[in-house]
Enzyme design. Structure first.
Site, PDB file in Angstrom:
ATOM      1  N   CYS A 400     -10.440   8.000  13.415  1.00 26.48           N
ATOM      2  CA  CYS A 400     -10.023   7.691  14.792  1.00 26.48           C
ATOM      3  C   CYS A 400     -11.145   7.965  15.794  1.00 26.48           C
ATOM      4  O   CYS A 400     -11.234   7.304  16.816  1.00 26.48           O
ATOM      5  CB  CYS A 400      -8.848   8.547  15.230  1.00 26.48           C
ATOM      6  SG  CYS A 400      -7.506   8.645  14.094  1.00 26.48           S
TER       7      CYS A 400
HETATM    8  N1  LIG Z   1      -7.016   5.530  15.013  1.00 28.60           N
HETATM    9  C1  LIG Z   1      -6.180   6.496  15.286  1.00 28.60           C
HETATM   10  N2  LIG Z   1      -5.306   6.882  14.389  1.00 28.60           N
HETATM   11  N3  LIG Z   1      -6.210   7.037  16.497  1.00 28.60           N
HETATM   12  C2  LIG Z   1      -5.411   8.134  16.901  1.00 28.60           C
HETATM   13  C3  LIG Z   1      -5.218   8.137  18.375  1.00 28.60           C
HETATM   14  C4  LIG Z   1      -4.449   9.316  18.892  1.00 28.60           C
HETATM   15  C5  LIG Z   1      -4.119   9.232  20.341  1.00 28.60           C
HETATM   16  N4  LIG Z   1      -3.603  10.451  20.867  1.00 28.60           N
HETATM   17  C6  LIG Z   1      -3.102   8.120  20.586  1.00 28.60           C
HETATM   18  O1  LIG Z   1      -1.936   8.394  20.482  1.00 28.60           O
HETATM   19  O2  LIG Z   1      -3.443   7.013  20.879  1.00 28.60           O
END
Ligand SMILES: NC(=[NH2+])NCCC[C@H](N)C(=O)O
Length: 410
Positions: A400
């Site tokens: 991420c």
């Molecule tokens: N590629 C990922 N899994 N990204 C996680 C993003 C987390 C972020 N807090 C959201 O909810 O957007």
């Protein structure tokens, strides 16, 4: 063009990583409060100095593997070097922050314009507090709407998850329409980087722009090979967006197949890459909770049919599907937390499935997921562990937190 000449070149999830884009968490993190964190998609408030140390450790781990690290915030500041571009950018950013015209709009534009470009970008990501500027004659919006909210422009605490606002596919990019308001302005910054930064301007096809009603996010977009993608149908990515990007890719690129995988719509598994990642030619991590008792999950193979329309075929046996589309005789699915009913959900919550692959069979993971890490090693994977106490509070791991821009072909 190949990886030597094109600014973007990503034909797999696993080819040796050459260039990656990160964002070092900044003061936007300190603008989280218990009242706002849920809306801003956080589960807790990270301690910024440690989060920055951890992030620097992550960046250095990548540099130590000869990976070029670019910073989103730096590219953004460079992209708006030109005065006219900067003006237009500010206008659009302030408008998307809720002020199309009026006294607050004017005050914000004036305030931000007085800063040098890097300070301006950092400030926009950090957020603008109501008490930072004096608005002599407030407009109706300020008086009637903004009373109890401490920000004129909201912070963007999720900016360090550079995976999501865009995704490199082949030599092009998708600039994503994000699901929640908390993240929508991040991809406006991407748009300026791609359209105006000298490294990218005029050289990168955009497979799908952010001008759409339906959404797609990079955490759901996995590049399995030079002609196959896997895309999650998730809380963040709609089937409509998948078909839409498919139509463009099938027509204008070498991509001819998308495996659309249906995952639960919830916060713990907001993107496909929180439950499923590719780590080698024939190895994947998978969170057992997305599979039924037979190890199956609903998925559809999307292709181009006659007359320019997309076709789709329903499947459930994901292992068989991966074997077929990747042309492999075996596929090794490695369960998060070794499939244990307590360990698997615990480690998945802190991104135990969210591996960043930097070469075939070589990954970067969070150190806290020691059961999953040990299992990866037992399966022959080379694991680089990075620190994770504070960064993990935002619900994202090494995949991420990174946007690969160039990988070697496999
Ligand atoms: N590629 C990922 N899994 N990204 C996680 C993003 C987390 C972020 N807090 C959201 O909810 O957007």
């Amino acid at each position: 063009m190949n990886e030597m000449t094109s600014p973007i070149h990503v034909t797999s999830e696993i080819g040796k990583l050459k260039t990656v884009m990160l964002h070092r968490p900044g003061r936007e993190i300190e603008n989280l409060t218990p009242d706002s964190m849920e809306r801003l998609l956080f589960d807790d408030i990270p301690y910024l100095p440690i989060a920055q140390e951890e992030h620097d450790f992550f960046a250095q781990t990548l540099r130590d593997q000869d990976i070029e690290v670019l910073y989103f915030e730096k590219l953004a500041a460079e992209a708006i070097a030109d005065d006219d571009v900067c003006k237009e950018f500010l206008q659009r950013m302030v408008a998307e922050s809720g002020y199309v015209a009026g006294a607050t709009h004017d005050a914000l534009v004036e305030y931000l314009s007085s800063m040098d470009r890097q300070t301006m970008i950092d400030k926009i990501i950090e957020g603008v507090r109501s008490n930072e500027i004096d608005i002599a004659r407030p407009d109706l919006q300020l008086v009637a709407e903004n009373q109890d909210w401490p920000f004129l422009m909201d912070p963007m605490p999720n900016a360090y998850f550079t995976r999501d606002p865009q995704a490199a596919i082949g030599e092009g990019i998708s600039i994503n329409r994000m699901t929640f308001p908390a993240r929508q302005r991040e991809s406006l910054i991407t748009e300026y980087i791609i359209n105006h930064h000298p490294r990218f301007a005029g050289q990168v096809p955009v497979w799908r722009s952010r001008n759409h009603e339906t959404h797609i996010e990079g955490g759901d977009e996995l590049v399995l090979s030079d002609h196959v993608l896997a895309i999650g149908i998730s809380e963040r990515t709609t089937a409509d967006a998948i078909e839409d990007i498919g139509r463009h890719l099938f027509k204008n690129s070498d991509y001819d197949t998308i495996v659309a995988i249906s995952i639960p719509h919830n916060h713990a598994m907001m993107h496909l890459d929180t439950v499923f990642t590719m780590i080698n030619h024939d190895q994947f991590t998978v969170h057992p909770a997305i599979l039924d008792e037979n190890g199956h999950v609903d998925n559809w193979i999307v292709r181009l049919g006659d007359n320019g329309k997309t076709t789709f075929e329903h499947h459930t046996d994901i292992k068989e599907v991966l074997k077929t589309v990747l042309n492999k005789s075996e596929i090794d699915l490695i369960p998060t937390g070794n499939g244990d009913p307590i360990v698997a959900p615990r480690e998945q919550w802190n991104d135990g499935s969210n591996t960043l692959t930097i070469a075939p069979g070589e990954v970067v993971t969070y150190n806290r997921n020691y059961v999953s890490n040990e299992l990866l090693r037992e399966h022959g994977i080379l694991v680089h562990e990075v620190r994770s106490s504070e960064l993990s509070r935002g619900r994202g791991g090494p995949r991420c937190m990174s946007c690969p821009l160039v990988r070697e072909d496999i």
